[in-house]
Design a protein around this motif. Structure first.
Motif, PDB file in Angstrom:
ATOM      1  N   TRP A  65     -14.924 -50.010 -10.759  1.00  0.00           N
ATOM      2  CA  TRP A  65     -14.910 -48.480 -11.207  1.00  0.00           C
ATOM      3  C   TRP A  65     -13.731 -47.751 -10.992  1.00  0.00           C
ATOM      4  N   ALA A  66     -13.366 -46.845 -12.035  1.00  0.00           N
ATOM      5  CA  ALA A  66     -12.108 -46.116 -11.664  1.00  0.00           C
ATOM      6  C   ALA A  66     -12.398 -44.538 -12.310  1.00  0.00           C
ATOM      7  N   TYR A  67     -11.655 -43.661 -12.285  1.00  0.00           N
ATOM      8  CA  TYR A  67     -11.588 -42.366 -12.694  1.00  0.00           C
ATOM      9  C   TYR A  67     -10.486 -42.369 -13.886  1.00  0.00           C
ATOM     10  N   HIS A  68     -11.135 -41.693 -14.858  1.00  0.00           N
ATOM     11  CA  HIS A  68     -10.253 -41.307 -16.035  1.00  0.00           C
ATOM     12  C   HIS A  68      -9.801 -39.844 -16.236  1.00  0.00           C
ATOM     13  N   THR A  69     -11.074 -39.067 -15.771  1.00  0.00           N
ATOM     14  CA  THR A  69     -10.745 -37.619 -15.686  1.00  0.00           C
ATOM     15  C   THR A  69     -10.982 -36.960 -14.567  1.00  0.00           C
ATOM     16  N   TRP A  70     -10.286 -36.055 -13.976  1.00  0.00           N
ATOM     17  CA  TRP A  70     -10.618 -35.404 -12.642  1.00  0.00           C
ATOM     18  C   TRP A  70     -10.471 -33.813 -12.816  1.00  0.00           C
ATOM     19  N   ASP A  71     -11.294 -33.276 -12.536  1.00  0.00           N
ATOM     20  CA  ASP A  71     -11.446 -31.815 -12.710  1.00  0.00           C
ATOM     21  C   ASP A  71     -11.018 -31.160 -14.082  1.00  0.00           C
ATOM     22  N   GLY A  72     -11.515 -31.927 -15.121  1.00  0.00           N
ATOM     23  CA  GLY A  72     -11.328 -31.478 -16.515  1.00  0.00           C
ATOM     24  C   GLY A  72      -9.859 -32.096 -16.923  1.00  0.00           C
ATOM     25  N   LYS A  73      -9.023 -32.725 -16.190  1.00  0.00           N
ATOM     26  CA  LYS A  73      -7.792 -33.329 -16.611  1.00  0.00           C
ATOM     27  C   LYS A  73      -7.679 -34.740 -16.508  1.00  0.00           C
ATOM     28  N   HIS A  74      -6.968 -35.442 -17.205  1.00  0.00           N
ATOM     29  CA  HIS A  74      -6.611 -36.992 -17.272  1.00  0.00           C
ATOM     30  C   HIS A  74      -5.594 -37.049 -16.144  1.00  0.00           C
ATOM     31  N   LYS A  75      -6.269 -37.189 -15.000  1.00  0.00           N
ATOM     32  CA  LYS A  75      -5.249 -37.325 -14.013  1.00  0.00           C
ATOM     33  C   LYS A  75      -5.811 -37.738 -12.564  1.00  0.00           C
ATOM     34  N   LYS A  76      -5.012 -38.435 -11.775  1.00  0.00           N
ATOM     35  CA  LYS A  76      -5.338 -38.888 -10.589  1.00  0.00           C
ATOM     36  C   LYS A  76      -6.295 -38.093  -9.589  1.00  0.00           C
ATOM     37  N   PRO A  77      -7.383 -38.595  -9.106  1.00  0.00           N
ATOM     38  CA  PRO A  77      -8.270 -37.997  -8.307  1.00  0.00           C
ATOM     39  C   PRO A  77      -7.563 -37.354  -7.128  1.00  0.00           C
ATOM     40  N   ASP A  78      -8.198 -36.263  -6.650  1.00  0.00           N
ATOM     41  CA  ASP A  78      -7.550 -35.684  -5.495  1.00  0.00           C
ATOM     42  C   ASP A  78      -8.014 -36.517  -4.245  1.00  0.00           C
ATOM     43  N   LEU A  79      -6.959 -37.076  -3.595  1.00  0.00           N
ATOM     44  CA  LEU A  79      -7.229 -38.090  -2.410  1.00  0.00           C
ATOM     45  C   LEU A  79      -7.678 -37.075  -1.118  1.00  0.00           C
ATOM     46  N   ALA A  85     -16.072 -43.531   3.460  1.00  0.00           N
ATOM     47  CA  ALA A  85     -16.501 -43.128   4.765  1.00  0.00           C
ATOM     48  C   ALA A  85     -15.199 -42.454   5.404  1.00  0.00           C
ATOM     49  N   PRO A  86     -15.284 -41.615   6.103  1.00  0.00           N
ATOM     50  CA  PRO A  86     -14.122 -40.881   6.785  1.00  0.00           C
ATOM     51  C   PRO A  86     -13.319 -42.177   7.642  1.00  0.00           C
ATOM     52  N   GLY A  87     -12.085 -42.108   7.388  1.00  0.00           N
ATOM     53  CA  GLY A  87     -11.186 -43.117   8.217  1.00  0.00           C
ATOM     54  C   GLY A  87     -10.841 -44.461   7.702  1.00  0.00           C
ATOM     55  N   THR A  88     -11.781 -44.708   6.508  1.00  0.00           N
ATOM     56  CA  THR A  88     -11.296 -45.837   5.782  1.00  0.00           C
ATOM     57  C   THR A  88     -10.190 -46.136   5.122  1.00  0.00           C
ATOM     58  N   LYS A 186       0.089 -50.273 -12.018  1.00  0.00           N
ATOM     59  CA  LYS A 186       1.402 -49.656 -12.498  1.00  0.00           C
ATOM     60  C   LYS A 186       1.911 -48.967 -11.036  1.00  0.00           C
ATOM     61  N   LYS A 187       1.154 -48.595 -10.080  1.00  0.00           N
ATOM     62  CA  LYS A 187       1.413 -47.754  -8.899  1.00  0.00           C
ATOM     63  C   LYS A 187       0.434 -48.033  -7.784  1.00  0.00           C
ATOM     64  N   VAL A 188       0.751 -48.197  -6.505  1.00  0.00           N
ATOM     65  CA  VAL A 188      -0.163 -48.357  -5.307  1.00  0.00           C
ATOM     66  C   VAL A 188       0.180 -47.325  -4.411  1.00  0.00           C
ATOM     67  N   GLN A 189      -0.764 -46.621  -3.954  1.00  0.00           N
ATOM     68  CA  GLN A 189      -0.843 -45.689  -2.859  1.00  0.00           C
ATOM     69  C   GLN A 189      -1.818 -45.864  -1.905  1.00  0.00           C
ATOM     70  N   PHE A 190      -1.381 -45.971  -0.743  1.00  0.00           N
ATOM     71  CA  PHE A 190      -2.373 -46.158   0.440  1.00  0.00           C
ATOM     72  C   PHE A 190      -2.694 -44.833   1.099  1.00  0.00           C
ATOM     73  N   PHE A 191      -3.911 -44.633   1.574  1.00  0.00           N
ATOM     74  CA  PHE A 191      -4.145 -43.595   2.155  1.00  0.00           C
ATOM     75  C   PHE A 191      -5.627 -43.772   2.999  1.00  0.00           C
ATOM     76  N   LYS A 192      -5.698 -42.721   3.988  1.00  0.00           N
ATOM     77  CA  LYS A 192      -6.889 -43.118   4.804  1.00  0.00           C
ATOM     78  C   LYS A 192      -7.880 -41.960   4.243  1.00  0.00           C
ATOM     79  N   SER A 193      -9.357 -42.130   3.919  1.00  0.00           N
ATOM     80  CA  SER A 193     -10.239 -41.476   3.630  1.00  0.00           C
ATOM     81  C   SER A 193     -10.399 -40.283   4.677  1.00  0.00           C
ATOM     82  N   LYS A 194     -10.499 -39.116   4.156  1.00  0.00           N
ATOM     83  CA  LYS A 194     -10.887 -37.780   5.234  1.00  0.00           C
ATOM     84  C   LYS A 194     -12.287 -37.826   5.583  1.00  0.00           C
TER      85      LYS A 194
END
Length: 194
Positions: A65-79, A85-88, A186-194
């Motif tokens: 699964w992936a996102y194509h459109t976020w908040d009406g725009k073709h852009k990355k989802p708001d991380l 789950a929080p802290g993942t 094309k790009k890798v961004q690590f983050f921790k789920s809030k």
């Protein structure tokens, strides 16, 4: 097309076997393994993928699964918004997948498929509209109602910009596909789920 998929950090670190990530029993995607009550919906989307973009590779049962459109725009989802789950520990991968290998659908309407609800073709604007639709559905025998409901799920694939359905304004479009090759990242961004 450019898409964004959010995965457990381990997918990026260990999930690419021979340069390919597939959502199988050894590498389940976030959430799929926790929602056994939604298996009918996941099987249905897999059937639709087979019809619309071709069969899954051998041994693959679930899509990625992936996102194509976020908040009406073709852009990355708001991380900053909760994705798992929080802290993942997660990774957001910006990817390029050939259009013919992707099936797009309305994210909000997908939740009606998960709940096994009827999806109206037209926006329902008033309580009276909803009541009329409910009365019509209730007037049908169970087998007919179930068939019509299942047939209505194809409305999630109507992702024309600006077109609304009941319960969706089309601002969130998701994508499913069978496999991800490491060279498509094309790009890798690590983050921790809030």
């Amino acid at each position: 097309m450019t898409l964004w998929t959010i995965q457990p950090k381990e997918v990026w670190e260990k999930g690419f076997v021979d340069g390919v990530f597939r959502c199988d029993s050894d590498h389940p995607q976030i959430g799929i393994d926790r929602y056994e009550q939604f298996l009918d919906a996941y099987e249905w989307i897999a059937e639709e993928m087979t019809k619309r973009i071709g069969p899954a590779p051998k041994g693959v049962k679930c899509p990625i699964w992936a996102y194509h459109t976020w908040d009406g725009k073709h852009k990355k989802p708001d991380l900053r918004q909760r994705q798992t789950a929080p802290g993942t520990e997660c990774v957001c991968l910006t990817i390029e997948i050939p259009d013919e290998q992707v099936l797009l659908s309305d994210f909000d309407l997908w939740h009606l498929v998960l709940g096994k609800h009827y999806i109206s073709e037209l926006p329902l604007e008033t309580d009276e509209d909803y009541d009329k639709e409910d009365a019509w559905l209730e007037s049908l025998d169970t087998a007919t109602r179930d068939r019509i409901t299942r047939d209505s799920w194809s409305n999630i694939f109507d992702v024309v910009p600006g077109k609304s359905h009941a319960n969706s304004d089309g601002d969130y479009i998701q994508a499913v596909f069978w496999e991800l090759r490491k060279e498509q990242v094309k790009k890798v961004q690590f983050f921790k789920s809030k």
